[in-house]
Every structure is written in structure tokens, then in C-alpha cells.
Design an enzyme around this catalytic site. Structure first.
Site, PDB file in Angstrom:
ATOM      1  N   ASP A 338       0.847  -1.179   0.000  1.00  0.00           N
ATOM      2  CA  ASP A 338       0.000   0.000   0.000  1.00  0.00           C
ATOM      3  C   ASP A 338       0.892   1.242   0.000  1.00  0.00           C
ATOM      4  O   ASP A 338       1.868   1.304   0.742  1.00  0.00           O
ATOM      5  CB  ASP A 338      -0.881  -0.043   1.257  1.00  0.00           C
ATOM      6  CG  ASP A 338      -1.914   1.057   1.261  1.00  0.00           C
ATOM      7  OD1 ASP A 338      -2.741   1.085   0.329  1.00  0.00           O
ATOM      8  OD2 ASP A 338      -1.890   1.896   2.178  1.00  0.00           O
ATOM      9  N   GLU A 369       1.611   0.272  -4.986  1.00  0.00           N
ATOM     10  CA  GLU A 369       1.114   1.529  -5.536  1.00  0.00           C
ATOM     11  C   GLU A 369       2.292   2.506  -5.617  1.00  0.00           C
ATOM     12  O   GLU A 369       2.846   2.866  -4.582  1.00  0.00           O
ATOM     13  CB  GLU A 369       0.057   2.130  -4.614  1.00  0.00           C
ATOM     14  CG  GLU A 369      -1.213   1.336  -4.497  1.00  0.00           C
ATOM     15  CD  GLU A 369      -2.201   1.995  -3.528  1.00  0.00           C
ATOM     16  OE1 GLU A 369      -3.327   2.299  -3.943  1.00  0.00           O
ATOM     17  OE2 GLU A 369      -1.833   2.232  -2.358  1.00  0.00           O
TER      18      GLU A 369
END
Ligand code: CA
Length: 656
Positions: A338, A369
Site C-alpha cells: 500500500d 502503488e
């Protein structure tokens, strides 16, 4: 060397300094180390003046069974031994720093009680399900297809037929033979996943998080991006969150069941921030793990106000050890980071190297990400693992590709923006970049191995909602209109012909809707739950996805992840407005040695000539299974509006 009391700025500089690292970096195993006759407790707390251990019978409440002081040792390490078999004994610490005493659970804990308030000593072998020692991940496939699942929303819908006491829990992922309302005809849950053509199930956060009260109502819902205990599973997904070993065993059972079903497991990890600034890490070594601006304000690159300082050596070590632990103890096959753009490139590369050394090159998947919510206060010279620095990351670390996502359905940041699939027209050169996974010369990715090609994830609108909002806002989200279905099929055909690794949100293939709500992280289960009736109401759409995914494994030209993969593509031909045709070298283990990919994003038919040769139609705008009994194609081909068609040039003597 003795730590002095310093002003914030001085303290941050001290924590960042090579002198601090040289004096205090501690590479020893930390946490509570169980052995049959004694348990050793080890805590890294270089700024502490005193550390006291308290042992308890329960995970909450009650007076301590015993208290003892830890002894300070070298490199900021505090330790103590307690006699006896302590498996199942709960504990916490009282850490005194600069005269202030704080209670904390063990940040290195591998087990905990209700809500993770206290840690638990664990003999991990007693948490292994039957057959765990022979559990193996299924063999890797030519292409990676990741399916994002939330443990609770996956099986919350009673229509899925999972046992009521297992719904919304790890156990639901182990139940075979479920079907829609138990009709025996329409598989749901684990059985549904088996037939989808995916290779990996990505579990949204399954570490212990803080936003759900484990002792409260089962109706609570959160995505779980708020870590409390990084190395312990979340209790609300277990059948008994108060008994520390139950959640461990049940997560292992889920991994084991997925492996048996032929699926690998990716774990979503959130090492960029903690639930609250006041975390176990913070209470143990105040401010060490947190990024701060020179004026003392905490860095907010995560949008949560407590970014972890991954560039500090003991923070980086903590994260690396945690990843290795999940891989080893829980047999996790990959990790999705994340806000990876908040972690430093050096750490990400060291994780890649460590996993490759232990398990073989590329055996464990790494993706993330490549962005952050805002700027971060990093130590000067730190390079963050964001899109800009992809070339500095190992080619075995992949990043979510927002360029393709936005090219297909329009930018997320502009509700009216259109893409290829919803009336935004077609830019042939942009399409070619998407198909190449934005990899190669002049692109951020070095190779398609660094690209995750996707259209929907848990964040923002589902693909269906986005298409409905832009194409037919009056129709609502439940009407399967031919125009919406056509746009969805076209979007999937574009995405699944990109060379990156493939990814989709669970239910994208059956038009998953969240009724136009973008961010449902704490929305009710009624909105978030996977709707199993819809899975079968939209069966034709799901079947189009299945066909594309099954074909994909037979297309080496698209599965190629090497830096030269993009060179397989010819320049795009533009036979008509809104249309593009590309030819592709498909050499490899396949019935077809070349591919012709045609896309029509316009609102009229497009006509183009097929090159000479023995071409077969593999996929068109309504069926993705043509390749099972291919039809010969020659002369001119007419491509209906908003559709794709794929052709293969036959190799002789090849059986599909
Ligand atoms: Ca929890």
C-alpha cells in the site's frame, strides 16, 4: 554512547545519523522467543531507561501473573528470560523513556489477544493446521492474474451458501462445494474462484488492524488499512479473536485451501503508516519510526498523519523481517505494498533480493502503488519507490499502472473524463503504450514485469459504476444495458491484452457495483459485500472474462515480461477513426505464431483488411471463446463499434 534529551529537530537528526545506526542497529531476532523450557523476551528500545515485562493469563483484564525487569544490553536491546512453557501466556511492557512510563504491547509480537491489546507467547508449531508441512503453492502459470478479495465482503452475502458461522471469516475461504443458495448448480466462494482463470488471490489487509472492535458486532466493516500488530492476523476474521492461536491457525487454513484450489496468495501490506501515531512502535521508541518535518509536524504522505520512516535502519529491518516472516510462516506467495511510493527504493530492493535468495528468483510476487497521498518528510537523499523512481527499482517489483487504467475509463480525478471504453475516443499511440505496459525506452517501467495492468481495485469507482456514470447516468447501477455490457467487454479486452501482470477487483467480471460510491472503506456491508446473485445474473459478462483469461495463458507474446517484450508489437495501423490494429510476434508455446489485435473505440463500424496468411478469429466483441473452435478469417474484417477482435496466425500441427 548515551542518548540525551534533545529538541525535536535534533532528535530527528540524531535518529537519522550514521552514528546512531552504527551504535544501535540490532540485527538479532526480536520479540518473544518461545522454547519448551523458557521464553526469551527481547525488545529494541535504545531510548528507554527501564523496561518491565508483565505476564497475564488473559488477553484483556486481570492482574499480572508475574512482572520482571528486562536487562539493558548492547545496541539498545533489552532482554529477559522467563522459565516454563509459556505458550498461550499474554504479556505487555512498561517502557520508561525520559521519566515517562508507557504501556505497550510487543511491536514484534507474533500472536495477540482481543483487539491486539496484549501480545501472546506462541509456539507456532501448535498453530499449524493438519498437513501444513506439506503445503505448497501451485506451479506458476505463464501469466499472473491477481484477484483482489476482502475477507469479510467475499462471503458476507448469505446467497454464497457458506456456513453462517464462517461467513465473513478466514474459514469461509476453506469451504468447498458452495453454490448460490445451495442450488448445486452455480458455484460460489472458493469453487467459483477455481474456474475463473485467475492465478493469485490478493487478500486485502489480514494483519491485525484497529478500526473494527473484535469483540463487537459482526456487522462492522473496514478495509483494514490501519495496522496495529504487523505480524499477527486480524482477529475479527477468526472464529475466536480472544484466543491468540485461533486467528493464526485459521489464516493458515485459508492459505492452504487456496493453494489446494490451485491459487497463490498475495498479502496486502501497509508498512507506510500505523493506525494511530500512538502505536506500539511509537510507545517503545518515541519518534524513531515516524517521519517529521523540521518544525516537528508529522509527515502526512499517507493521509493518516503518521508515516513510517522506512529509511531508518531499524524501521527498514522491521519491515523486511515482517515480510520474510509472512512468507515463511504463512506461506504467502506475494506482497502488495500500500502506498509503496512512501517506502524507499533501497528497502524495496532489499526485500526483493532477500525473497529471491530464499525462494528463488521471482517466486514471490512484489507489487505496489507507486504513489503517495502527499509529500513526505524523508531523510535527505532518500529515494522513494514511486513512479518517478521505477527505473531504480528491481525489475521484479511491479507497480499499478494508472496510465492504462485512466486511458481506458477516464481519469479518476475528473468524474466526467472519458477513456477508450466510454466514448473518449482512441489515440493509437497511447493504446500502443498501454499494450506494452508503458515499458521500455522512454517509459517509467523498465519491462512489463514492472507493470500491473488493471481497471479496478478497491479504491474509487468500480469499473461498472464508472462506465454507468459516464455512459448512462440515468440507468442506475443494476441495469445490464447492452451498451454498458459492450463497453465493459471492450474495456476488459483492452486491459487483458496489455503486457503487464493482470489485476482485477473481485466481482469486476460480473459488473460489481457500489452504487456509485467511490470510497467505501467503512461503508456498510450491504454496499461492500460481494453480491453472489449478481455473479450469476451477469454470467455472460463473467464468461467473457473467463475466455480472455484462459486465452491469455496461451499467448506468449503478451505474457512476455522481458525488457524487449514491447518490440514484439508492430506500429499501430489506423484504418478508421477510433480504430487501431496492431500485429504482434507471438513466438513461444502457442498455437499461433503471430497475433493481430484490433480495437474499435468509435461509434461506427470499422473495416480493415487482414494481412495474407492462415488467420483465425480468436476473440470478438461478443465472444472470448472463439479460439476454442476457431473460424478461418481472410479478406476484410468488420469490427462493430466499441469492440475488440483478436486473430491468430496458425502454426501447423499444434493442438489447443
Ligand atoms: Ca484487530
Amino acid at each position: 554512547m548515551k542518548l540525551r534529551t534533545r529538541k525535536t529537530e535534533d532528535q530527528a537528526a540524531w535518529f537519522d545519523s550514521p552514528e546512531f545506526e552504527a551504535a544501535y542497529h540490532c540485527a538479532l531476532p526480536l520479540g518473544s522467543l518461545w522454547a519448551p523450557e523458557r521464553t526469551e523476551f527481547r525488545l529494541w528500545a535504545p531510548t528507554a531507561g527501564r523496561v518491565r515485562l508483565r505476564l497475564f493469563r488473559e488477553g484483556t483484564g486481570g492482574a499480572p501473573l508475574e512482572e520482571l525487569d528486562l536487562e539493558p544490553g548492547k545496541r539498545g536491546l533489552w532482554s529477559a528470560e522467563a522459565e516454563g512453557d509459556l505458550h498461550g501466556v499474554y504479556y505487555d511492557y512498561l517502557v520508561t523513556v525520559e521519566g515517562l512510563c508507557r504501556r505497550t504491547a510487543d511491536p514484534y509480537a507474533r500472536a495477540c489477544g482481543l483487539n491486539g491489546e496484549r501480545s501472546m507467547v506462541v509456539d507456532l508449531r501448535r498453530t499449524d493446521p493438519e498437513g501444513w508441512e506439506t503445503d505448497r503453492a501451485p506451479a506458476r502459470k505463464a501469466e499472473t492474474v491477481i484477484y483482489e478479495v476482502h475477507v469479510k465482503d467475499f462471503s458476507w452475502d448469505p446467497a454464497c451458501g457458506v456456513k453462517p458461522e464462517w461467513r465473513g471469516r478466514f474459514k469461509a475461504l476453506t469451504q468447498e462445494g458452495t453454490s448460490l443458495h445451495g442450488d448445486g448448480a452455480h458455484p460460489t466462494g472458493l469453487d467459483y474462484l477455481k474456474g475463473l482463470g485467475i492465478t493469485h488471490v490478493q487478500l486485502m489487509p489480514v494483519f491485525d488492524y484497529g478500526s473494527v472492535d473484535e469483540g463487537g458486532s459482526p456487522e462492522q466493516f473496514n478495509w483494514g488499512y490501519d495496522p496495529v500488530n504487523y505480524n499477527v492476523p486480524e482477529g475479527s476474521y477468526s472464529t475466536d479473536p480472544a484466543k491468540g492461536e485461533v486467528r493464526i491457525r485459521e489464516l493458515k487454513e485459508a492459505v492452504q485451501a487456496l493453494h489446494r484450489a490451485g491459487l497463490r496468495v498475495v498479502m496486502d501490506v501497509v508498512y507506510n503508516h500505523t493506525y494511530r501515531l500512538d502505536s506500539w512502535l511509537w510507545r517503545t521508541v518515541p519518534w524513531y519510526y515516524v517521519r517529521q518535518w523540521p518544525d516537528g509536524k508529522t509527515s502526512n504522505g499517507s493521509g493518516c498523519g503518521c508515516d513510517l520512516a522506512t529509511e531508518r535502519s531499524m524501521c527498514g529491518q522491521y519491515i523486511l523481517d515482517s515480510v520474510l516472516y509472512w512468507a515463511e510462516e504463512y506461506h504467502m506467495d506475494g506482497f502488495r505494498f500500500d502506498l509503496m511510493g512512501l517506502l524507499d527504493t533501497e528497502l524495496m530492493n532489499s526485500i526483493r533480493r532477500a525473497l529471491d535468495r530464499r525462494y528463488g528468483p521471482g517466486e514471490k510476487l512484489l507489487l505496489g502503488e507507486p504513489w503517495a497521498a502527499d509529500r513526505a518528510a524523508v531523510r535527505p537523499g532518500t529515494l522513494l519507490a514511486d513512479k518517478e523512481n521505477l527505473s531504480r527499482l528491481d525489475s521484479g517489483i511491479a507497480a499499478f499502472c494508472d496510465s492504462t487504467r485512466d486511458a481506458v475509463k477516464g481519469s479518476l480525478f475528473s468524474p466526467d473524463a472519458r477513456g477508450l471504453a466510454n466514448g473518449g475516443g482512441l489515440d493509437a499511440e497511447q493504446l500502443r503504450c498501454c499494450l506494452r505496459g508503458w515499458a521500455g525506452e522512454g517509459f517509467p517501467a523498465k519491462a512489463p514485469s514492472q507493470t500491473v495492468s488493471y481497471l479496478s481495485a478497491h479504491d474509487d469507482w468500480t469499473l461498472w459504476d464508472r462506465l454507468a456514470l459516464t455512459l448512462d447516468p440515468g440507468a442506475g447501477f443494476d441495469a445490464a444495458t447492452p451498451a454498458l455490457l459492450r463497453a465493459n467487454r471492450f474495456a476488459a479486452a483492452v486491459c487483458f491484452s496489455c503486457q503487464g501482470q493482470l489485476f482485477l477487483l473481485s466481482g469486476e467480471e460480473f459488473g460489481r457495483t457500489k452504487q456509485g460510491v467511490q470510497n467505501t472503506y467503512n461503508a456498510p456491508l450491504a454496499l461492500n459485500r460481494l453480491d453472489w446473485e449478481r455473479a450469476w445474473r451477469f454470467e455472460e459478462l463473467a464468461d467473457y472474462y473467463r475466455g480472455l483469461l484462459a486465452l491469455r495463458q496461451r499467448l506468449p507474446g503478451l505474457c512476455d515480461k522481458s525488457p524487449k517484450a514491447g518490440e514484439r508489437f508492430s506500429p499501430a495501423l489506423v484504418p478508421a477513426n477510433g480504430c487501431a490494429v496492431l500485429e504482434l510476434d507471438n513466438a513461444g508455446n502457442s498455437p499461433w505464431r503471430r497475433l493481430l489485435l484490433a480495437y474499435n473505440a468509435g461509434d461506427g463500424e470499422a473495416n480493415f483488411p487482414l494481412p495474407p496468411g492462415n488467420w483465425e478469429l480468436l476473440v470478438d466483441g461478443s465472444s472470448s471463446w472463439k479460439w476454442k473452435s476457431p473460424e478461418a478469417a481472410e479478406g476484410h474484417f468488420t469490427l462493430p463499434p466499441v469492440s475488440a477482435a483478436f486473430f491468430g496466425l496458425c502454426c501447423k500441427d499444434y493442438e489447443i
